[in-house]
Motif scaffolding. Structure first.
Motif, PDB file in Angstrom:
ATOM      1  N   VAL A  39       1.102  -1.325  -0.030  1.00 59.63           N
ATOM      2  CA  VAL A  39      -0.027   0.005   0.117  1.00 59.63           C
ATOM      3  C   VAL A  39       0.815   1.324   0.015  1.00 59.63           C
ATOM      4  O   VAL A  39       1.730   1.495   0.975  1.00 59.63           O
ATOM      5  N   GLN A  40       0.803   1.971  -1.110  1.00 60.88           N
ATOM      6  CA  GLN A  40       1.650   3.068  -1.455  1.00 60.88           C
ATOM      7  C   GLN A  40       1.222   4.416  -0.698  1.00 60.88           C
ATOM      8  O   GLN A  40       2.067   5.334  -0.105  1.00 60.88           O
ATOM      9  N   SER A  41      -0.124   4.473  -0.505  1.00 58.19           N
ATOM     10  CA  SER A  41      -0.762   5.673   0.260  1.00 58.19           C
ATOM     11  C   SER A  41      -2.308   5.276   0.782  1.00 58.19           C
ATOM     12  O   SER A  41      -2.898   4.369   0.188  1.00 58.19           O
ATOM     13  N   ARG A  42      -2.630   6.133   1.919  1.00 58.77           N
ATOM     14  CA  ARG A  42      -3.847   5.916   2.383  1.00 58.77           C
ATOM     15  C   ARG A  42      -4.572   7.257   2.700  1.00 58.77           C
ATOM     16  O   ARG A  42      -3.839   8.025   3.335  1.00 58.77           O
ATOM     17  N   THR A  43      -5.653   7.428   2.117  1.00 53.97           N
ATOM     18  CA  THR A  43      -6.236   8.702   2.439  1.00 53.97           C
ATOM     19  C   THR A  43      -7.603   8.698   2.851  1.00 53.97           C
ATOM     20  O   THR A  43      -8.519   7.854   2.243  1.00 53.97           O
ATOM     21  N   PRO A  44      -7.977   9.298   4.022  1.00 51.72           N
ATOM     22  CA  PRO A  44      -9.359   9.255   4.600  1.00 51.72           C
ATOM     23  C   PRO A  44     -10.309   9.840   3.524  1.00 51.72           C
ATOM     24  O   PRO A  44      -9.855  11.120   3.157  1.00 51.72           O
ATOM     25  N   VAL A  45     -11.675   9.531   3.161  1.00 53.60           N
ATOM     26  CA  VAL A  45     -12.325  10.282   2.464  1.00 53.60           C
ATOM     27  C   VAL A  45     -13.912  10.009   3.254  1.00 53.60           C
ATOM     28  O   VAL A  45     -13.868   9.499   3.940  1.00 53.60           O
ATOM     29  N   ALA A  46     -14.637  10.791   2.664  1.00 54.10           N
ATOM     30  CA  ALA A  46     -16.015  11.047   3.614  1.00 54.10           C
ATOM     31  C   ALA A  46     -16.749   9.552   3.699  1.00 54.10           C
ATOM     32  O   ALA A  46     -17.184   9.364   4.848  1.00 54.10           O
ATOM     33  N   ASP A  47     -16.596   8.795   2.777  1.00 54.10           N
ATOM     34  CA  ASP A  47     -17.279   7.492   2.818  1.00 54.10           C
ATOM     35  C   ASP A  47     -16.432   6.384   2.944  1.00 54.10           C
ATOM     36  O   ASP A  47     -17.010   5.369   2.908  1.00 54.10           O
ATOM     37  N   GLY A  48     -15.178   6.613   3.334  1.00 54.71           N
ATOM     38  CA  GLY A  48     -14.195   5.519   3.616  1.00 54.71           C
ATOM     39  C   GLY A  48     -12.677   5.911   3.494  1.00 54.71           C
ATOM     40  O   GLY A  48     -12.481   6.857   4.208  1.00 54.71           O
ATOM     41  N   GLU A  49     -12.128   5.222   2.696  1.00 57.00           N
ATOM     42  CA  GLU A  49     -10.873   5.442   2.263  1.00 57.00           C
ATOM     43  C   GLU A  49     -10.441   5.146   1.091  1.00 57.00           C
ATOM     44  O   GLU A  49     -10.778   4.037   0.553  1.00 57.00           O
ATOM     45  N   ASP A  50      -9.357   5.703   0.625  1.00 56.51           N
ATOM     46  CA  ASP A  50      -8.905   5.858  -0.759  1.00 56.51           C
ATOM     47  C   ASP A  50      -7.335   5.229  -0.664  1.00 56.51           C
ATOM     48  O   ASP A  50      -6.798   5.791   0.181  1.00 56.51           O
ATOM     49  N   LEU A  51      -7.173   4.098  -1.141  1.00 58.26           N
ATOM     50  CA  LEU A  51      -5.541   3.485  -1.254  1.00 58.26           C
ATOM     51  C   LEU A  51      -5.191   3.563  -2.753  1.00 58.26           C
ATOM     52  O   LEU A  51      -5.678   3.482  -3.571  1.00 58.26           O
ATOM     53  N   THR A  52      -4.011   3.649  -2.720  1.00 57.31           N
ATOM     54  CA  THR A  52      -3.074   3.282  -3.852  1.00 57.31           C
ATOM     55  C   THR A  52      -2.005   2.227  -3.544  1.00 57.31           C
ATOM     56  O   THR A  52      -1.361   2.224  -2.563  1.00 57.31           O
ATOM     57  N   ALA A  53      -2.495   1.161  -4.242  1.00 55.61           N
ATOM     58  CA  ALA A  53      -1.770  -0.208  -4.059  1.00 55.61           C
ATOM     59  C   ALA A  53      -0.969  -0.637  -5.143  1.00 55.61           C
ATOM     60  O   ALA A  53      -1.489  -0.652  -6.262  1.00 55.61           O
ATOM     61  N   ARG A  54       0.097  -1.230  -4.928  1.00 57.59           N
ATOM     62  CA  ARG A  54       0.894  -1.922  -5.855  1.00 57.59           C
ATOM     63  C   ARG A  54       0.982  -3.379  -5.790  1.00 57.59           C
ATOM     64  O   ARG A  54       1.342  -3.869  -4.737  1.00 57.59           O
ATOM     65  N   MET A  55       0.506  -4.135  -6.669  1.00 59.49           N
ATOM     66  CA  MET A  55       0.405  -5.534  -6.444  1.00 59.49           C
ATOM     67  C   MET A  55       1.376  -6.253  -7.533  1.00 59.49           C
ATOM     68  O   MET A  55       1.598  -5.843  -8.818  1.00 59.49           O
ATOM     69  N   ASN A  56       2.409  -7.264  -6.965  1.00 62.69           N
ATOM     70  CA  ASN A  56       3.110  -8.090  -7.748  1.00 62.69           C
ATOM     71  C   ASN A  56       2.121  -9.340  -7.983  1.00 62.69           C
ATOM     72  O   ASN A  56       1.904  -9.944  -7.068  1.00 62.69           O
TER      73      ASN A  56
END
Length: 153
Positions: A39-56
């Motif tokens: 998981v490269q980043s986590r950002t709380p948002v109004a309805d939950g959370e946004d992630l940027t994820a890198r999968m191998n």
């Protein structure tokens, strides 16, 4: 463009299944072809959370990595992933979880297209088979996390 969709009834609650799918850091432990995930980043948002994820992912001698934007919506019991970077031209994935008598219905959808025709020929069939096993893999993971369900569907 390959697309796969399934609705599967399971003997776990919608909240339990959502939690298993939302726990993306655990994917390498049980998900077919997933050899790593960061998981490269986590950002709380109004309805939950946004992630940027890198999968191998790996298949035989081929290894690739891709990055997605993952939108976790715990109140709606929904997970959406959108492609950002990697070997795909397009990748969209969504999960929906609905409580039903004796458990929940898990609605899984994925569509994808590789940028390279050669890569598509080499691993496209394996990806297709892996995606078809995703719902089963998450249900098996729920058994590990929550134990055997007391109700069968």
């Amino acid at each position: 463009m390959p697309t796969f969709s399934t609705k599967r009834r399971v003997a776990f609650s919608a909240a339990q299944m959502y939690a298993v799918v939302a726990d993306v850091e655990r994917y390498p432990e049980f998900l077919p072809m997933c050899t790593g995930l960061t998981v490269q980043s986590r950002t709380p948002v109004a309805d939950g959370e946004d992630l940027t994820a890198r999968m191998n992912v790996g298949y035989k001698q081929i290894s690739e990595a891709f990055t997605t934007s993952v939108h976790l919506r715990p109140q709606a019991l929904q997970v959406d992933a959108k492609y950002l970077d990697g070997p795909f031209k397009r990748l969209d994935n969504r999960w929906r979880f609905i409580d039903v008598d004796g458990g929940s219905e898990v609605d899984f959808y994925i569509t994808y297209e590789f940028k390279s025709v050669m890569l598509s020929l080499l691993v496209g069939g394996a990806f297709d088979q892996a995606f078809r096993k995703f719902s089963e893999a998450f249900e098996a993971r729920a058994r590990v996390v929550y134990g055997a369900p007391t109700v069968s569907v």
